[in-house]
Design a protein around this motif. Structure first.
Motif, short mmCIF file in Angstrom:
data_model
loop_
_atom_site.label_atom_id
_atom_site.label_comp_id
_atom_site.label_asym_id
_atom_site.label_seq_id
_atom_site.Cartn_x
_atom_site.Cartn_y
_atom_site.Cartn_z
N THR A 64 -15.31 -16.09 30.93
CA THR A 64 -15.32 -14.68 30.49
C THR A 64 -16.72 -14.24 30.09
O THR A 64 -17.09 -13.06 30.26
CB THR A 64 -14.36 -14.48 29.31
N GLN A 65 -17.51 -15.18 29.56
CA GLN A 65 -18.89 -14.83 29.24
C GLN A 65 -19.67 -14.49 30.52
O GLN A 65 -20.44 -13.52 30.56
CB GLN A 65 -19.58 -15.99 28.50
N GLN A 66 -19.47 -15.28 31.54
CA GLN A 66 -20.17 -15.00 32.80
C GLN A 66 -19.77 -13.66 33.39
O GLN A 66 -20.59 -12.96 34.00
CB GLN A 66 -19.86 -16.10 33.82
N LEU A 67 -18.51 -13.26 33.21
CA LEU A 67 -18.01 -12.05 33.85
C LEU A 67 -18.09 -10.82 32.96
O LEU A 67 -17.72 -9.73 33.40
CB LEU A 67 -16.55 -12.26 34.27
N SER A 68 -18.60 -10.96 31.73
CA SER A 68 -18.61 -9.80 30.84
C SER A 68 -20.01 -9.38 30.39
O SER A 68 -20.25 -8.21 30.13
CB SER A 68 -17.75 -10.08 29.60
N TYR A 69 -20.94 -10.31 30.29
CA TYR A 69 -22.27 -9.95 29.80
C TYR A 69 -23.13 -9.40 30.94
O TYR A 69 -22.83 -9.59 32.13
CB TYR A 69 -22.95 -11.17 29.15
N GLU A 96 -19.99 -6.54 47.06
CA GLU A 96 -20.89 -7.49 46.38
C GLU A 96 -20.24 -8.04 45.10
O GLU A 96 -20.39 -9.22 44.77
CB GLU A 96 -22.21 -6.80 46.07
N LEU A 97 -19.51 -7.17 44.38
CA LEU A 97 -18.84 -7.61 43.15
C LEU A 97 -17.74 -8.65 43.47
O LEU A 97 -17.63 -9.69 42.80
CB LEU A 97 -18.22 -6.41 42.43
N LYS A 98 -16.98 -8.42 44.52
CA LYS A 98 -15.96 -9.37 44.92
C LYS A 98 -16.58 -10.71 45.32
O LYS A 98 -16.03 -11.79 45.02
CB LYS A 98 -15.15 -8.81 46.08
N SER A 99 -17.73 -10.59 45.99
CA SER A 99 -18.41 -11.83 46.41
C SER A 99 -18.86 -12.64 45.20
O SER A 99 -18.70 -13.86 45.16
CB SER A 99 -19.59 -11.50 47.31
N GLU A 100 -19.41 -11.95 44.21
CA GLU A 100 -19.86 -12.64 43.00
C GLU A 100 -18.67 -13.25 42.26
O GLU A 100 -18.75 -14.39 41.77
CB GLU A 100 -20.60 -11.66 42.09
N LEU A 101 -17.57 -12.52 42.21
CA LEU A 101 -16.38 -13.05 41.53
C LEU A 101 -15.84 -14.28 42.25
O LEU A 101 -15.41 -15.25 41.63
CB LEU A 101 -15.29 -11.98 41.46
N SER A 102 -15.89 -14.24 43.58
CA SER A 102 -15.41 -15.39 44.36
C SER A 102 -16.25 -16.62 44.09
O SER A 102 -15.74 -17.75 44.01
CB SER A 102 -15.43 -15.06 45.85
N VAL A 103 -17.57 -16.41 43.96
CA VAL A 103 -18.45 -17.55 43.67
C VAL A 103 -18.11 -18.17 42.31
O VAL A 103 -18.04 -19.39 42.16
CB VAL A 103 -19.92 -17.11 43.70
N VAL A 104 -17.85 -17.31 41.31
CA VAL A 104 -17.55 -17.81 39.96
C VAL A 104 -16.22 -18.58 39.95
O VAL A 104 -16.13 -19.69 39.41
CB VAL A 104 -17.51 -16.64 38.96
N THR A 105 -15.18 -18.00 40.55
CA THR A 105 -13.88 -18.68 40.54
C THR A 105 -13.89 -19.94 41.40
O THR A 105 -13.19 -20.90 41.10
CB THR A 105 -12.78 -17.72 41.06
#
Length: 570
Positions: A64-69, A96-105
């Protein structure tokens, strides 16, 4: 108690008392060991579950820190939310946001459903999995919250294709122009359920999760402890373990202000100890049965010899002269006793034969005495007539002779079958000596000494006269003397000594064993042979007749009799 009962009781006590003592000590010792083992196992399991949940929550916090700050993802979300007339820029920002989220998950395999929640609109975007009909975080159980982040769970996943238990966290996203955007993240698929399901008690262990205020937010035993109930109200005082509603419970507090409680029913808690107790009881029953079996074997080993002894005793009681059967039990001790018993039977048989022989000798004596008896009434009346004739004619010497003879015959013939005493025996001897002195007209000295205590001792009748008569008929002269001493120690001792001509050993043997020769010589017809046989018949080996004689010097006769009651017949 019979011997059988005693054997069984002794075997039972010898096996039961030590076993009970060992069992009691073992029970309390093993009960403590089992309690410590179970408690330590549950606490170890509880610590592992708590640690796993803490790690899952910490992982949620990092994601959540990675996805909120503010960062790459934050910039992409801010660009997507800004009003723009260029549709292509909006699509590019979204991709681009979906791509970043995919990398995190992707880089966090323990993460499940991830999405952004827009509170004002009440909708969600950028979810990596389809969600259920309506996303409502308000209905989720709050585990704890801190620094703008709420942790929920365990609860059913919001993922449409996943009905497993998950932990989740929702944190406000720091955007410059909006404050109603939140990032929602769930733990990975089956991770939370696997953590809670892990225990070493094959499903017997259940879990409760409490929030910071002690309220139950998750319960695996809702029938006993419901979600929403305050757990601290079930315990008497704050503690790490206890018993409530039939369950043992163990509590572990997390540093994140929540707690995990492991609960196990009392039946399950005692199961292992009960299994051990059952095994001990089975072993006890086995040893008890084995002890009874040994007692039965011992009884059989004793019963067979006892039966043989009973049979032998019955046989001996029916026929005392029977001989032993020489039965064997194959047990050396009992065989030895049976052998001794058989020897005893032989000895008893010999004693019976000896008694029968003695009775026959005694009967012969009585018959022999009867042969020499004259009708006492006729003889005594005749002598009494002679006495009065002598008195009337002034014949004093004849009168003295007749009176002594009358008294002697009265003693010997008038008291047949009655017990005599030593005093009566001495008086009869004096009358006999008077007759002998008148008859042979010579003087000899007879000295009779007797202790006062011997006078009333019962003795067989007519034993002194034959002994004194022997001295008179074997060389006693006018100047001779006969010394008679009667003393008493533990036996009755009668000593008769004379200074006559003496006898040879051959003569002594003949006098003791040849009836005919003695009867031809002795005046009364009864001599040493009669005394010898009478003593043997009356006393057996307890009486002694000792004769010592030397030619030209004299003869000494010692008669030793046991002292008995008045059961001696004539």
């Amino acid at each position: 108690m019979t011997l059988k009962k005693r054997i069984f009781l002794l075997f039972f006590l010898s096996a039961f008392i030590p076993f009970i003592s060992i069992f009691a000590i073992s029970y309390y010792t093993i009960d403590s060991i089992f309690a410590n083992k179970i408690d330590d196992g549950i606490r170890s399991n509880l610590q592992q579950v708590t640690s796993s949940l803490e790690n899952s929550i910490t992982n949620l916090n990092h994601v959540t820190q990675q996805l909120s700050y503010r960062g790459t993802i934050g910039k992409r979300l801010d660009e997507f939310l800004k009003p723009s007339s260029d549709i292509f820029e909006l699509i590019e920002a979204r991709d681009e946001l979906k791509s970043e989220l995919s990398v995190v998950t992707f880089t966090n395999p323990n993460i499940g459903l991830t999405l952004y929640y827009f509170q004002k609109e009440g909708n969600t975007q950028f979810g990596n999995f389809p969600i259920k009909d309506r996303f409502s975080p308000e209905s989720l159980p709050v585990l704890f919250q801190t620094y703008g982040i709420k942790y929920y769970g365990p609860h059913i996943s919001m993922n449409r294709f996943d009905d497993q238990l998950v932990l989740s966290a929702m944190r406000k996203v720091q955007l410059p122009e909006r404050d109603d955007v939140y990032i929602y993240v769930e733990s990975g698929f089956r991770l939370t359920q696997d953590v809670l399901a892990y225990n070493q008690y094959n499903g017997a262990l259940s879990h409760l999760i409490l929030d910071g205020e002690g309220n139950i937010v998750y319960s695996e035993i809702p029938e006993a402890m419901k979600v929403g109930e305050n757990f601290t109200s079930l315990t008497a005082a704050p503690a790490k373990d206890g018993i409530s509603r039939g369950y043992h419970w163990f509590k572990e507090d997390s540093s994140q202000k929540w707690s995990v409680v492991s609960v196990i029913s009392q039946a399950q808690y005692q199961q292992e100890k009960n299994q051990w107790l059952l095994q001990i009881l089975l072993v006890a029953l086995f040893f008890l049965g084995f002890t009874v079996f040994l007692a039965w074997l011992l009884w059989k080993m004793v019963y067979k010899p006892l039966g043989l002894f009973h049979s032998e005793i019955n046989g001996m009681s029916k026929n005392p002269q029977t001989t032993g059967s020489r039965a064997r039990t194959q047990i050396p001790e009992f065989d030895f006793l049976l052998g001794e018993f058989s020897n005893m039977q032989h000895q008893i048989g010999d004693l019976f034969k000896e008694v029968q022989q003695k009775e026959k000798i005694r009967a012969d004596l009585e018959v022999e005495k009867l042969l020499y008896q004259i009708n006492p009434h006729f003889l005594m009346n005749t002598l009494d007539t002679v006495h009065w004739l002598a008195v009337m004619n002034g014949q004093g010497e004849i009168d003295k002779l007749v009176q002594s003879l009358n008294k002697l015959l009265y003693y010997n013939l008038g008291k047949l079958g009655q017990v005599s005493t030593m005093e009566e025996e001495i008086d009869a001897l004096r009358q006999y000596l008077i007759l002998q002195q008148i008859r042979y007209d010579f003087e000899f000295d007879v000295r009779i000494t007797a202790d006062e205590q011997v006078l009333q001792i019962p003795v067989p009748r007519f034993i002194l006269q034959p002994l004194v008569e022997n001295s008179l008929y074997h060389g006693l002269s006018d100047e001779g003397f006969i010394q008679i001493e009667v003393t008493c120690t533990s036996t009755l001792n009668i000593m008769i000594q004379d200074n006559g001509a003496g006898m040879t050993e051959e003569t002594i043997h003949k006098l003791l064993n040849n009836r005919v020769a003695e009867q031809q010589k002795v005046g009364m017809g009864i001599g040493l042979n009669y005394v010898h046989r009478m003593l043997k018949a009356q006393y057996g080996a307890q009486a002694q007749l000792i004769i010592e004689s030397e030619l030209g010097t004299g003869t000494s006769i010692l008669l030793i009799l046991p002292i008995k009651g008045e059961d001696i017949s004539a």
